[in-house]
Write a protein that holds these residues in place. Structure first.
Motif, PDB file in Angstrom:
ATOM      1  N   CYS A 111      30.367  47.735  34.395  1.00 42.85           N
ATOM      2  CA  CYS A 111      31.581  48.506  34.678  1.00 42.85           C
ATOM      3  C   CYS A 111      32.624  48.163  33.623  1.00 42.85           C
ATOM      4  CB  CYS A 111      32.092  48.203  36.069  1.00 42.85           C
ATOM      5  SG  CYS A 111      32.661  46.510  36.222  1.00 42.85           S
ATOM      6  N   GLY A 112      33.736  48.831  33.687  1.00 35.10           N
ATOM      7  CA  GLY A 112      34.738  48.716  32.625  1.00 35.10           C
ATOM      8  C   GLY A 112      35.440  47.379  32.509  1.00 35.10           C
ATOM      9  N   CYS A 113      35.264  46.481  33.476  1.00 34.55           N
ATOM     10  CA  CYS A 113      36.042  45.243  33.359  1.00 34.55           C
ATOM     11  C   CYS A 113      35.246  44.047  32.870  1.00 34.55           C
ATOM     12  CB  CYS A 113      36.790  44.920  34.633  1.00 34.55           C
ATOM     13  SG  CYS A 113      35.951  45.289  36.127  1.00 34.55           S
ATOM     14  N   ARG A 122      41.622  38.414  42.214  1.00 39.85           N
ATOM     15  CA  ARG A 122      40.829  39.547  41.718  1.00 39.85           C
ATOM     16  C   ARG A 122      41.304  40.879  42.309  1.00 39.85           C
ATOM     17  NH1 ARG A 122      39.328  42.542  38.761  1.00 39.85           N
ATOM     18  NH2 ARG A 122      37.259  43.057  37.974  1.00 39.85           N
ATOM     19  N   CYS A 125      34.149  47.314  42.122  1.00 42.24           N
ATOM     20  CA  CYS A 125      34.445  48.194  40.990  1.00 42.24           C
ATOM     21  C   CYS A 125      33.906  49.604  41.143  1.00 42.24           C
ATOM     22  CB  CYS A 125      33.925  47.571  39.700  1.00 42.24           C
ATOM     23  SG  CYS A 125      34.933  46.166  39.210  1.00 42.24           S
TER      24      CYS A 125
END
Ligand code: SF4
Ligand code: ZN
Length: 419
Positions: free
Chosen positions: A285-287, A95, A199
């Motif tokens: 979040c964006g992921c 990760r 994040c």
């Protein structure tokens, strides 16, 4: 902007200051993944004598072999060995690839696992950046940040199409095994959840709180991974959160969790519900792997995965949804979640659970079909999987409603989703 250049052997500036930087379409030299080519990332434990520390191999074409604006398939395979290394640590190292690659100026990285997306900009290539440098970065930073848990690390970067295609199912099998290790654990019987603030550099108020039955929204960190990460790095991004008094068992709201989230979001978020998309859902979040949204007319919810490029019945494509809600604020009606989470027993159970699911892309449904069938049986709707509309039935609420009525979808006879 503070730029810290650490000891990483790359020809471009390197440091957290470049983390959120984008590489625009016209500036791309090489692109991998992002739904356009297959792309996987895998960290695996290996025997000491099988690993040559610092070795980086590029198997297939590198930057010098392609024209600006090219695309290649990609598999980044990292092998680590050491007496203290455990299989449980693999996902934690894996990760890190996301932010470690992003630290290189002119290189963009989004996602993880088999939805990773790399863009290497023309400016980085002009300075001499090659695919080999991705391996150099991982070797240097893994040693710097995780040197306590392993001794040797080598990286293989495959761009050869046939080789990448061999790696994809291998990696997917590993992801599946990791996901399933958490099965059998429940939120009720677990007093301590784990936070993840990995994040926050992209979404400053975003805090994931990960419970056994709510895997992190990136799909790459479940409760066991957060626990292992905390063991490796007790002052790091994953902290134990004592859930404390239960304020709402249906929506999944705990006093201790709220207090932690308020602190970790610096006051921006005061209360989150683990099991609801309608009322104060967790931040996104964006992921995230998927985004769920309420479909009021169908009295249910839909979800869309990152790889699906088309329109969805909530009126937005995945990219628009991610851009709208991915900033780390609570957005009632929308929530980011992992693919695996869809078939976890607590998935939006506060809003009625999996029986509310009225639409998802066909590719996602096929990917999770087996587990979706099992969940359908558990909730007493064995053919639920066939009642969920896809883009084949339509991409607006108007288009899918007749199908839902025809198959007798359970959401239509549930209490109003927006109470
Ligand atoms: Fe951690 Fe959540 Fe980011 Fe995954 S999405 S890395 S669990 S903060
Ligand atoms: Zn994220």
């Amino acid at each position: 902007l503070k730029v810290t250049i650490t000891e990483v052997p790359v020809p471009v500036a390197y440091g957290p200051a470049f983390e959120g930087e984008r590489v625009r379409k016209d500036d791309v030299y090489l692109e991998c993944g992002g739904g356009k080519t297959p792309c996987v990332e895998l960290v695996r434990i290996a025997d000491m004598d099988k690993v040559e520390d610092g070795k980086v191999e590029v198997i297939g074409p590198d930057i010098k072999d392609v024209q600006p604006g090219s695309r290649l398939p990609l598999a980044v395979v990292v092998e680590v060995a050491g007496r203290r290394m455990q299989e449980d640590y693999e996902p934690i190292l894996e990760r890190q690839i996301h932010h470690l690659v992003n630290y290189a100026q002119g290189v963009m990285h989004i996602g993880q696992r088999d939805i990773a997306w790399y863009r290497i900009g023309k400016a980085a290539v002009e300075k001499g950046f090659t695919l080999e440098h991705i391996g150099k970065i991982l070797h240097a930073k893994f040693h710097q940040d995780f040197g306590a848990i392993f001794d040797k690390c080598q990286v293989k970067i495959y761009t050869d199409e046939a080789k990448v295609k061999e790696w994809v199912p291998v990696a997917q099998k590993v992801y599946k095994e990791r996901d399933e290790r958490i099965e059998g654990m429940t939120d009720e019987t677990t007093e301590t959840y784990y936070s993840c603030i990995l994040c926050q550099s992209f979404a400053p108020t975003h805090v994931c709180v990960v419970s056994p039955e709510r895997t992190g929204l990136c799909g790459a960190y479940n409760w066991l991974d957060c626990k292992a990460s905390h063991e490796i790095n007790p002052t790091g991004p994953n902290q134990p959160v004592n859930k404390g008094e239960c304020l709402d068992p249906k929506l999944g709201n705990w006093k201790g969790v709220n207090e932690f989230v308020e602190m970790a979001s610096r006051g921006a978020v005061k209360s989150v519900n683990f099991y609801s998309v309608v009322y104060d859902p967790m931040t996104t979040c964006g992921c995230c792997e998927c985004i769920a949204a309420v479909l009021p007319m169908c009295n249910g919810i839909m979800t869309v995965n990152r790889e699906y490029m088309g329109m969805t019945p909530c009126g937005m494509k995945f990219t628009t949804l991610a851009g709208t809600i991915g900033g780390g604020l609570v957005t009632p009606g929308f929530v980011g979640h992992a693919k695996y989470n869809i078939t976890q027993r607590k998935f939006i159970v506060g809003d009625g659970g999996i029986k509310r699911m009225v639409w998802m892309p066909k590719m996602l449904k096929e990917e999770i079909r087996e587990r979706l069938i099992r969940r359908g049986e558990e909730v007493g709707v064995p053919n639920l999987v066939d009642m969920i509309a896809t883009e084949e039935q339509g991409v607006t609420e108007d288009e899918i409603l007749p199908f839902l009525q025809e198959v007798g979808h359970p959401a239509l006879s549930m209490e109003p989703i927006l109470g």
